[in-house]
Design an enzyme around this catalytic site. Structure first.
Site, PDB file in Angstrom:
ATOM      1  N   LYS A   1       1.066  -0.941   0.144  1.00  0.00           N
ATOM      2  CA  LYS A   1       0.168  -0.221   0.075  1.00  0.00           C
ATOM      3  C   LYS A   1       0.768   1.019   0.416  1.00  0.00           C
ATOM      4  O   LYS A   1       1.934   0.784   0.750  1.00  0.00           O
ATOM      5  CB  LYS A   1      -0.507  -0.068   1.085  1.00  0.00           C
ATOM      6  CG  LYS A   1      -2.063   0.524   1.468  1.00  0.00           C
ATOM      7  CD  LYS A   1      -3.334   0.110   0.456  1.00  0.00           C
ATOM      8  CE  LYS A   1      -4.644   0.726   0.309  1.00  0.00           C
ATOM      9  NZ  LYS A   1      -5.477  -0.266   0.103  1.00  0.00           N
TER      10      LYS A   1
HETATM   11  N1  GLU Z   1      -7.133   0.242  -3.055  1.00  0.00           N
HETATM   12  C1  GLU Z   1      -7.818  -0.448  -3.877  1.00  0.00           C
HETATM   13  C2  GLU Z   1      -7.783  -1.510  -1.953  1.00  0.00           C
HETATM   14  O1  GLU Z   1      -7.760  -1.519  -1.436  1.00  0.00           O
HETATM   15  C3  GLU Z   1      -7.275  -1.717  -4.667  1.00  0.00           C
HETATM   16  C4  GLU Z   1      -6.693  -1.851  -4.673  1.00  0.00           C
HETATM   17  C5  GLU Z   1      -5.891  -3.009  -5.719  1.00  0.00           C
HETATM   18  O2  GLU Z   1      -6.917  -3.125  -6.930  1.00  0.00           O
HETATM   19  O3  GLU Z   1      -4.857  -3.547  -6.453  1.00  0.00           O
HETATM   20  O4  GLU Z   1      -8.143  -2.684  -2.279  1.00  0.00           O
END
Ligand code: GLU
Length: 476
Positions: A107
């Site tokens: 993240k």
């Molecule tokens: N930000 C989104 C999540 O928390 C999508 C992550 C992604 O598509 O890699 O799952």
């Protein structure tokens, strides 16, 4: 952690993890290896804006590399810090394992209020942040693939993809370095709606099993259920809209930054969304009661509560007053571990974040595969499928003529059946299948084990078991 103290987001994730591993039989030390965040990179960089240099702080946390690339969004928000990105990265590890997308968890975040900058400035800042991550392989099609999250969307992903392509001019897979891109920059149909759509599919699967519905003290199907949604951003909007338009749910409350709208007869989600986009808030929306103290609407009577904004909104201060018998966590971490204890005690059923909002990463996976295969889904087979359907339809037409009055094809059957699936239909089908199968894997543990009382623990057990199996296969 002292008893009675509100745990931080990361502590919450760790506490929930610990509750699950206590019920598992992992080899000594493996639990710790899975739980810890492998690495977090912090970058501070300057961008010249409005005649002076502004310094920004950003992060990319890599929680687990048991599968690569690692995956997870990049968030632009003022509250971003190391604790938050590490908690979110851990959730990505478990989320990807639960829905079987072949990624580790990561993240990123940038401490910024995007509303403080114009588009050109945001592009400069995003490209500079991307540059810092790309040169360390923290954005890379085979190592680390970001996506949108709070405060970012298609536009930012297009800038990141372009920045990567500029720095890696000969990488034929450059577009796979990030997902959530606009269609014309290598995106995929259905990615924008994916997380909201996933919430809808999750609820549909929940309501397919009367035992689960009974555990929440509810009956019947989604039709007519009263829903309160917190946050009408991309996820909350799509979830609420689909539930209202396609499943007959009644959206009785919408909570936004400047208060909440409430109408027991149901709010028109599209109208509220349009109003919000135009006026930047919901306060003066004409067709509903406005309540300035938005958070209090979380405590209103309803059947389903959908927190779809920030983490920690349901915490030890309000958990006891939450009336909804079913909560589906469209956001990441909206219920703290302390609140989770209180709600479990009360018998509230919680469909946990790592499952409920996994639609986004699922469709990101499809986009990444599309980018690596360099071909749109359905391009090879669509017309061939139509030709085969044509054969059946012409046989049915012959039968129709032969049987005369006694039988005829249903109206619209021919048009509906003839059409081969396009990319959007394939994406929705893949997402639906993923959401059903993942739910069933949680359900099996939830119903199958006496020591598991809730879906979150079940989700953690399934996910951790898969991560552990992958470590075992590697000989670690
Ligand atoms: N930000 C989104 C999540 O928390 C999508 C992550 C992604 O598509 O890699 O799952």
């Amino acid at each position: 952690m002292k008893v009675g103290k509100e745990p931080s987001f990361r502590e919450s994730v760790d506490l929930m993890f610990n509750r699950a591993v206590a019920l598992m039989d992992l080899p000594p030390g493996l639990e710790e290896k899975i739980r810890v965040c492998n690495a977090t990179y912090t970058v501070r960089f300057g961008v010249r804006l409005r005649g002076k240099i502004h310094t920004f702080t950003g992060y990319r946390a890599v929680h687990s590399e048991h599968m690569e690339p690692v995956k997870g969004g990049i968030r632009f928000a003022e509250a971003v810090d190391q604790d938050e990105v590490e908690a979110l990265a851990a959730l990505m590890t478990y989320k990807c394992a639960l829905v079987e997308t072949p990624f580790g968890g990561s993240k990123g975040g940038l401490c910024i209020n995007p509303r403080d900058y114009d588009e050109h400035e945001l592009e400069q800042i995003t490209r500079r942040f991307a540059y810092e991550l790309i040169k360390r392989d923290l954005i890379n099609p085979s190592q680390n693939v970001p996506a949108p999250d709070m405060g970012t969307g298609e536009r930012e992903m297009a800038w990141i993809a372009d920045q990567y392509a500029r720095m890696n001019t000969t990488d034929i897979n450059a577009r796979a370095c990030v997902t959530g891109k606009p269609l014309n920059a290598g995106g995929i149909h259905g990615r924008v709606e994916a997380t909201g759509r996933g919430v809808q599919y999750a609820l549909r699967e929940f309501f397919r099993d009367p035992r689960d519905v009974a555990k929440a003290g509810l009956t019947g199907k989604l039709d007519g259920k009263r829903v309160i949604v917190q946050g009408l951003g991309n996820v909350g909007y799509h979830a609420a809209k689909f539930l209202q338009d396609e499943d007959g749910a009644i959206i009785t409350g919408i909570i936004e930054r400047d208060g909440a709208l409430f109408d027991p007869k149901g709010l028109d989600v599209s109208a509220v969304h349009e109003w919000l986009a135009k006026h930047g808030g919901v306060a003066d929306f004409p067709d509903a009661t406005h309540c300035a103290e938005g958070a209090s609407v979380l405590e209103e009577d309803c059947d389903i509560l959908i927190p779809a904004a920030l983490e920690g909104v349901i915490n030890m201060t309000n958990a006891a007053r939450i009336k909804a018998p079913l909560i589906i966590e469209a956001a990441n971490g909206p219920v703290t571990a302390g609140a989770d204890d209180i709600l479990r005690e009360k018998g509230t059923v919680i469909i946990p974040d790592m499952y409920a909002n996994a639609g986004g990463v699922t469709v990101s996976y499809f986009e990444w595969v599309k980018n690596l295969s360099h071909i749109r889904f359905g391009r090879m087979q669509r017309r061939q499928e139509e030709a085969r359907h044509e054969l059946i339809v012409s046989e049915l037409e012959r039968l129709d003529r032969y049987l005369g009055e006694a039988w005829s094809m249903s109206p619209n059957f021919k048009d509906k059946y003839l059409r081969g699936a396009d990319e959007l239909e394939l994406v929705r089908s893949g997402l639906d299948d993923t959401m059903r199968i993942a739910y069933q894997s949680m359900r099996e543990v939830w119903h199958g084990r006496d020591d598991v009382q809730d879906l979150r623990t079940a989700a953690y057990i399934v996910a951790i078991e898969r991560v552990a199996a992958s470590y075992r296969a590697k000989g670690l």
